[in-house]
Design a protein around this motif. Sequence first.
Motif, PDB file in Angstrom:
ATOM      1  N   PRO A 162       0.810  -1.230   0.000  1.00  0.00           N
ATOM      2  CA  PRO A 162       0.000   0.000   0.000  1.00  0.00           C
ATOM      3  C   PRO A 162       0.840   1.277   0.000  1.00  0.00           C
ATOM      4  O   PRO A 162       0.339   2.334  -0.395  1.00  0.00           O
ATOM      5  CB  PRO A 162      -0.836  -0.132   1.274  1.00  0.00           C
ATOM      6  N   ALA A 163       2.114   1.200   0.402  1.00  0.00           N
ATOM      7  CA  ALA A 163       2.966   2.394   0.402  1.00  0.00           C
ATOM      8  C   ALA A 163       3.263   2.882  -1.009  1.00  0.00           C
ATOM      9  O   ALA A 163       3.765   3.997  -1.194  1.00  0.00           O
ATOM     10  CB  ALA A 163       4.281   2.104   1.138  1.00  0.00           C
ATOM     11  N   LEU A 164       2.960   2.066  -2.015  1.00  0.00           N
ATOM     12  CA  LEU A 164       3.163   2.477  -3.405  1.00  0.00           C
ATOM     13  C   LEU A 164       1.967   3.220  -3.980  1.00  0.00           C
ATOM     14  O   LEU A 164       2.063   3.825  -5.050  1.00  0.00           O
ATOM     15  CB  LEU A 164       3.415   1.246  -4.287  1.00  0.00           C
ATOM     16  N   LEU A 165       0.838   3.196  -3.271  1.00  0.00           N
ATOM     17  CA  LEU A 165      -0.403   3.701  -3.834  1.00  0.00           C
ATOM     18  C   LEU A 165      -0.442   5.229  -3.897  1.00  0.00           C
ATOM     19  O   LEU A 165      -0.044   5.906  -2.947  1.00  0.00           O
ATOM     20  CB  LEU A 165      -1.587   3.205  -3.010  1.00  0.00           C
ATOM     21  N   PRO A 166      -0.956   5.769  -4.999  1.00  0.00           N
ATOM     22  CA  PRO A 166      -1.230   7.208  -5.054  1.00  0.00           C
ATOM     23  C   PRO A 166      -2.339   7.558  -4.067  1.00  0.00           C
ATOM     24  O   PRO A 166      -2.975   6.676  -3.469  1.00  0.00           O
ATOM     25  CB  PRO A 166      -1.677   7.430  -6.496  1.00  0.00           C
ATOM     26  N   ALA A 167      -2.579   8.841  -3.907  1.00  0.00           N
ATOM     27  CA  ALA A 167      -3.627   9.303  -2.992  1.00  0.00           C
ATOM     28  C   ALA A 167      -4.970   8.687  -3.353  1.00  0.00           C
ATOM     29  O   ALA A 167      -5.353   8.638  -4.529  1.00  0.00           O
ATOM     30  CB  ALA A 167      -3.718  10.820  -3.029  1.00  0.00           C
ATOM     31  N   LYS A 172     -10.128   6.992 -10.461  1.00  0.00           N
ATOM     32  CA  LYS A 172      -9.511   5.763 -10.963  1.00  0.00           C
ATOM     33  C   LYS A 172      -8.765   5.994 -12.268  1.00  0.00           C
ATOM     34  O   LYS A 172      -7.707   5.399 -12.520  1.00  0.00           O
ATOM     35  CB  LYS A 172     -10.579   4.686 -11.133  1.00  0.00           C
ATOM     36  N   ASP A 173      -9.311   6.867 -13.134  1.00  0.00           N
ATOM     37  CA  ASP A 173      -8.687   7.126 -14.422  1.00  0.00           C
ATOM     38  C   ASP A 173      -7.752   8.325 -14.403  1.00  0.00           C
ATOM     39  O   ASP A 173      -7.338   8.825 -15.457  1.00  0.00           O
ATOM     40  CB  ASP A 173      -9.749   7.311 -15.503  1.00  0.00           C
ATOM     41  N   ASP A 174      -7.389   8.795 -13.217  1.00  0.00           N
ATOM     42  CA  ASP A 174      -6.446   9.918 -13.110  1.00  0.00           C
ATOM     43  C   ASP A 174      -5.102   9.513 -13.728  1.00  0.00           C
ATOM     44  O   ASP A 174      -4.669   8.367 -13.585  1.00  0.00           O
ATOM     45  CB  ASP A 174      -6.254  10.294 -11.631  1.00  0.00           C
ATOM     46  N   PRO A 175      -4.428  10.427 -14.407  1.00  0.00           N
ATOM     47  CA  PRO A 175      -3.126  10.105 -15.010  1.00  0.00           C
ATOM     48  C   PRO A 175      -2.116   9.525 -14.018  1.00  0.00           C
ATOM     49  O   PRO A 175      -1.283   8.700 -14.397  1.00  0.00           O
ATOM     50  CB  PRO A 175      -2.657  11.458 -15.556  1.00  0.00           C
ATOM     51  N   VAL A 176      -2.180   9.946 -12.753  1.00  0.00           N
ATOM     52  CA  VAL A 176      -1.242   9.414 -11.757  1.00  0.00           C
ATOM     53  C   VAL A 176      -1.462   7.919 -11.556  1.00  0.00           C
ATOM     54  O   VAL A 176      -0.506   7.143 -11.418  1.00  0.00           O
ATOM     55  CB  VAL A 176      -1.374  10.177 -10.423  1.00  0.00           C
ATOM     56  N   PHE A 183       4.582   2.117 -13.626  1.00  0.00           N
ATOM     57  CA  PHE A 183       5.652   1.894 -12.657  1.00  0.00           C
ATOM     58  C   PHE A 183       5.748   0.410 -12.308  1.00  0.00           C
ATOM     59  O   PHE A 183       6.841  -0.154 -12.229  1.00  0.00           O
ATOM     60  CB  PHE A 183       5.398   2.725 -11.392  1.00  0.00           C
ATOM     61  N   GLN A 184       4.606  -0.217 -12.112  1.00  0.00           N
ATOM     62  CA  GLN A 184       4.602  -1.646 -11.785  1.00  0.00           C
ATOM     63  C   GLN A 184       5.192  -2.466 -12.931  1.00  0.00           C
ATOM     64  O   GLN A 184       5.927  -3.430 -12.697  1.00  0.00           O
ATOM     65  CB  GLN A 184       3.167  -2.118 -11.511  1.00  0.00           C
ATOM     66  N   LEU A 253       3.418   9.958 -18.124  1.00  0.00           N
ATOM     67  CA  LEU A 253       2.576   9.426 -17.046  1.00  0.00           C
ATOM     68  C   LEU A 253       3.427   8.828 -15.929  1.00  0.00           C
ATOM     69  O   LEU A 253       3.138   9.014 -14.737  1.00  0.00           O
ATOM     70  CB  LEU A 253       1.625   8.374 -17.601  1.00  0.00           C
ATOM     71  N   LEU A 254       4.485   8.118 -16.290  1.00  0.00           N
ATOM     72  CA  LEU A 254       5.368   7.507 -15.299  1.00  0.00           C
ATOM     73  C   LEU A 254       6.042   8.575 -14.440  1.00  0.00           C
ATOM     74  O   LEU A 254       6.070   8.474 -13.204  1.00  0.00           O
ATOM     75  CB  LEU A 254       6.413   6.645 -15.998  1.00  0.00           C
ATOM     76  N   VAL A 255       6.568   9.606 -15.082  1.00  0.00           N
ATOM     77  CA  VAL A 255       7.216  10.695 -14.336  1.00  0.00           C
ATOM     78  C   VAL A 255       6.179  11.419 -13.476  1.00  0.00           C
ATOM     79  O   VAL A 255       6.479  11.840 -12.345  1.00  0.00           O
ATOM     80  CB  VAL A 255       7.918  11.668 -15.309  1.00  0.00           C
ATOM     81  N   GLY A 256       4.957  11.538 -13.959  1.00  0.00           N
ATOM     82  CA  GLY A 256       3.890  12.158 -13.169  1.00  0.00           C
ATOM     83  C   GLY A 256       3.615  11.382 -11.889  1.00  0.00           C
ATOM     84  O   GLY A 256       3.385  11.972 -10.827  1.00  0.00           O
ATOM     85  N   TYR A 257       3.630  10.059 -11.977  1.00  0.00           N
ATOM     86  CA  TYR A 257       3.450   9.235 -10.776  1.00  0.00           C
ATOM     87  C   TYR A 257       4.597   9.472  -9.792  1.00  0.00           C
ATOM     88  O   TYR A 257       4.370   9.638  -8.577  1.00  0.00           O
ATOM     89  CB  TYR A 257       3.368   7.760 -11.159  1.00  0.00           C
TER      90      TYR A 257
END
Length: 268
Positions: A162-167, A172-176, A183-184, A253-257
């Motif tokens: 869960p520490a990998l999860l965005p806010a 659900k379809d947010d670019p992050v 990333f996965q 998208l990856l850099v955004g995450y």
Amino acid sequence: MKALLMIGALLLSSPLYAAQLVLDLGANARTWQTEALLKHPEARTIQIAEDVSYKKPMTYRAVPLAALLTGVQPSDHLQAVALDGFAAEMPAAPLLERHGARAWLAIEDPASPWPPLSEGKSSAGPFYLVWTDPQAGPISPEQWPYAVATIKRLPAVAERFPALLPAASLAKDDPVNKGFELFQKHCLACHRLNGAGDAQFGPDLNIPFNPTEYFSGDFLKHYIRDPQGLRRWPQGKMPGFSAAVLPDSELDLLVGYLKHMAGRKQPQ
């Protein structure tokens, strides 16, 4: 003397080594030895036109991975762990396909060993996950783990880490969230983030600092595209991600995450 001759004959006739692959699939766990895999009824010789690790055409004796994944369902999640700590996270569905992009377990025959990956390195054996028609996937380089020791069935990454999860407030379809999926696929095999992940290969990408905090401008994107072109050293192991593997839109998208996670550091 006769006993010694018999022992010598046995040694000469035995394999040079006996590697084993552990399939930790729950109730269907099994350990396969090299010899048994080479004699598997579905084993065949395959041609790989563009091998990801050797960077040239290769020929392997291999078994369709689907034939070994007894009891695994398309909705399951698998992890292939290599001898060096590389841990590829993979949805099961592509691995079970029998058409299009198809996964194979290549088996290194002790009597005909594969060449070293480069000078001073070992081969990709004893077991290497390769793909025929990978462009039909599309299949990324991280889905070609070599020196595989174990394949496990595990809960999905988001459930385990869960520490990998965005806010949670993001849609659900947010670019992050789309960046998290990338990333996965592309990063988690080598890196941890917030201390979360199973890889033992590369540095953590958020602790103590996130790369978006010390790469200015577009330098992080340049680094992902060509690591040795930005920071060159002989021991560098990170591969470059071409636009064919990671299009510019997905790289953004990856850099955004990563930027998002820089604000979500977890205490260690």
